[in-house]
Design a protein around this motif. Sequence first.
Motif: not given
Length: 137
Positions: A15-19, A25-28, A47-50, A96-97
């Motif tokens: 999920t981190a990789f996908d975001k 898109r995630f930010y939007s 979120t993806p960093l965590v 999510c992914s």
Amino acid sequence: MEVIGILLIGLFGLTAFDKAIRFERFYSELGKSPFLMNYAFITAIGTPLVELAVAVVLSIDKTRLKGLYASVFLMSLFTAYIYMLVNFSYFTSCLCSAAIESLSWQQHLIFNIVFLVLAIIGVLIEETNPQNQIPKS
């Protein structure tokens, strides 16, 4: 314990990789969320960093228990967020992914609850592991 660790590492890592690769898109989508719109940028970065950090911490034997506690915390947050979106929001978009996005909201909630329970079981297993016990002086 190994299976739980691998499942959680896989979940958070993917999920981190996908975001990260679909950041715009995630930010939007975060900007449209009634609960997160004011925090969209920091949430999109954080979120993806965590999630990635938790995946790394879970992969190291000495830090696995901390990673499991972090997993419980994150899965609790994600599950509560989905519950709030479904029950109290006019806007419901999955962030999510790609694999998880295909689930219905009910399935997504169940998916999150299953991973939350797995993380809790992992904590209980690791807490009772003699290697993690603090020696008494």
